[in-house]
Design a protein around this motif. Sequence first.
Motif, mmCIF file in Angstrom:
data_model
loop_
_atom_site.group_PDB
_atom_site.id
_atom_site.type_symbol
_atom_site.label_atom_id
_atom_site.label_comp_id
_atom_site.label_asym_id
_atom_site.label_seq_id
_atom_site.Cartn_x
_atom_site.Cartn_y
_atom_site.Cartn_z
ATOM 1 N N TRP A 96 -6.148 3.471 12.159
ATOM 2 C CA TRP A 96 -4.737 3.470 12.384
ATOM 3 C C TRP A 96 -4.403 3.361 10.829
ATOM 4 O O TRP A 96 -3.449 3.095 10.283
ATOM 5 C CB TRP A 96 -4.942 1.744 12.900
ATOM 6 N N LEU A 100 -0.551 4.405 9.180
ATOM 7 C CA LEU A 100 0.065 3.010 8.739
ATOM 8 C C LEU A 100 0.266 4.072 7.395
ATOM 9 O O LEU A 100 2.003 4.079 6.983
ATOM 10 C CB LEU A 100 -0.997 2.348 8.329
ATOM 11 N N PHE A 104 4.778 5.104 6.560
ATOM 12 C CA PHE A 104 5.345 4.285 4.823
ATOM 13 C C PHE A 104 5.417 5.802 4.240
ATOM 14 O O PHE A 104 6.985 6.146 3.874
ATOM 15 C CB PHE A 104 4.104 3.665 4.546
ATOM 16 N N PHE A 130 0.125 3.445 -1.309
ATOM 17 C CA PHE A 130 0.426 1.901 0.157
ATOM 18 C C PHE A 130 -0.682 1.192 0.046
ATOM 19 O O PHE A 130 -0.918 0.223 0.581
ATOM 20 C CB PHE A 130 1.286 1.848 0.415
ATOM 21 N N ILE A 133 -3.267 0.000 -2.594
ATOM 22 C CA ILE A 133 -3.382 -1.810 -2.839
ATOM 23 C C ILE A 133 -3.205 -2.029 -1.509
ATOM 24 O O ILE A 133 -4.003 -3.818 -2.008
ATOM 25 C CB ILE A 133 -1.796 -1.727 -3.605
ATOM 26 N N SER A 134 -3.413 -2.383 -0.554
ATOM 27 C CA SER A 134 -2.981 -2.444 0.570
ATOM 28 C C SER A 134 -4.906 -2.949 0.609
ATOM 29 O O SER A 134 -4.526 -4.856 1.875
ATOM 30 C CB SER A 134 -1.622 -2.471 1.371
ATOM 31 N N PHE A 135 -5.251 -1.761 1.043
ATOM 32 C CA PHE A 135 -6.721 -2.163 1.613
ATOM 33 C C PHE A 135 -7.529 -1.517 0.609
ATOM 34 O O PHE A 135 -8.503 -0.192 1.247
ATOM 35 C CB PHE A 135 -6.837 -1.161 2.905
ATOM 36 N N LYS A 138 -11.715 -0.814 0.993
ATOM 37 C CA LYS A 138 -11.551 -0.157 2.691
ATOM 38 C C LYS A 138 -11.252 1.529 2.290
ATOM 39 O O LYS A 138 -12.364 2.417 2.112
ATOM 40 C CB LYS A 138 -10.524 0.416 3.648
#
Lengths: 325, 237
Positions: A96, A100, A104, A130, A133-135, A138
């Motif tokens: 996923w 995402l 973006f 993006f 920074i978010s994950f 992972k």
Amino acid sequence: MEQMLNVSSNPHVRDKMTTSRIMQLVVIALLPTTLFGIWNFGLHALLVVLVSVASSVIFEWLYDHFMHKPNTITDFSAVVTGLLLGLNMPPQIPLWMPVLGSAFAIIVVKQLFGGLGQNFMNPALAGRCFLMISFAGKMTNFSVGEKYSGVVDAVTGATPLAALKAQGFVENSVPVKNLFLGNIQGTIGETSALAILIGAVILLAFKVIDLKVPLTYIGSFTVFVILYMLFSGMGFDGNYLLSHLFGGGLMLGAWFMATDYVTTPITPKGQLVYGCILGIVTAVFRLFGGSAEGVSYAIIFCNLLVPIIERLTKPVAFGKGGKKA
Amino acid sequence: MKANTPSERLVNGIIKENPTFVLMLGMCPTLAVTTSAVNGIGMGLTTTAVLAASNLMISLLRKFIPDGVRMPAFIVVVASFVTIVQMLLEGFIPSLYDSLGIYIPLIVVNCIILGRAEAYASKNPPLPSLFDGIGMGLGFTLSITCIGAVRELIGAGQIFGRQILPLADAAAGTAGYEPVTIFILAPGAFFVLAMLSAIQNKFKLGAAKRGIDPSNPDACGGACASCGNSMCKGKRG
């Protein structure tokens, strides 16, 4: 553009090279490193790349469809964005996440700013950052199972570049030969400098890119690393330098992402300036920054400088300026 | 609705001229403190208190403040109230005081407060000014609470500190929501503000297309000088 007999304003003489042809050539040039990544990391890497490409194209189509715009998926730019985003992902990423990232990259960074030609930074790299920074966990987890568990002793799951940052080039570091050939850990598309260079030769042969940006980029990066080695008391170490050049995303970034037409200065002088700034910023991020890798952030940061660089390096128009008598 | 009545002022502040989504004022606190819905409410109500009190005070003093030095005079009034509110917060709600930090003293330079003082309170009687302040403040509160809630939901899976979306647990091996951390960092504020503004513009423009004039020029009573509505015909002319 493909129509004959259209009444239009200038330019009237056009090259045979169209946007979709250029984008197709970039896809072809990316194939060696894609295939190598799939061979290196296994089937899941293939899935990541496929999902990334497919979702990019689907998001491009959806945006065009719902905003009542002409369909732009045939120009292949979404394919290139998706492919580059996929190649910038760790191989074991959940599926996923490329979706995402593509959303973006395509919708926010590219289409909301006006589509291809108007995006202010490289969509694929913006998508990657993006996700970074978010994950963070992972996106920097490169443990790919048993295959490379013994290669880097000090830090399990670290890329050679992270190990290099932690301890310098030591006895049990990954040999430069492995870094060049690519049987190391890293994102899917960045590991093999050889495969990337094969792609770069294809791009150069078809005149899709020229040498200005990649060479100044890699050149100024090399100079900065050498200066760093000399002034930090490390002394000149060829292996350290080569590890920095072939490890991490520098090769992929320099040949495929820093050369993106939209986010590169159009003036020749500007391209040289842009390459030099890229090299210095990348080296600063890598040597002094918090993380081992700095190519993606360096490129999107320098993308933002492009309008200024273009303004400062604008050539003097014929008949204007010149030496005052 | 009759102009300058308390209820008209409330509706005007909350919906018609919502300071965040319509006037686009007070962007610094909007972007900086909306990392959670609680912060949004705290910031919003603090601002509301200051706004209502300063609007009332400036409206009472409007005949005595000379035009040439009105800005320093407004700032003195606003700063006094901010100091009072800051001390009250520090004394009674220290947790909110800590999480809002530097943004409490910065309410002094919040453009909504100075904007309302200049555009409305200095030209209108005390009662409508008070309600103008309350309306604008509640509009601000509502907007930044919405922004905070969306950011908190996407960025941490929570709303008002309560876990709405169960997180993935690596130790137990259960699947769950992966928080998109960027939404509680600075860029997330811009994403969410843009998304919510786009949504409310969609409704507004939709209403305009159906023949309802969003600027509603007849209902404002012709008080163009006090009006922040740039869509109005009188303002454009």
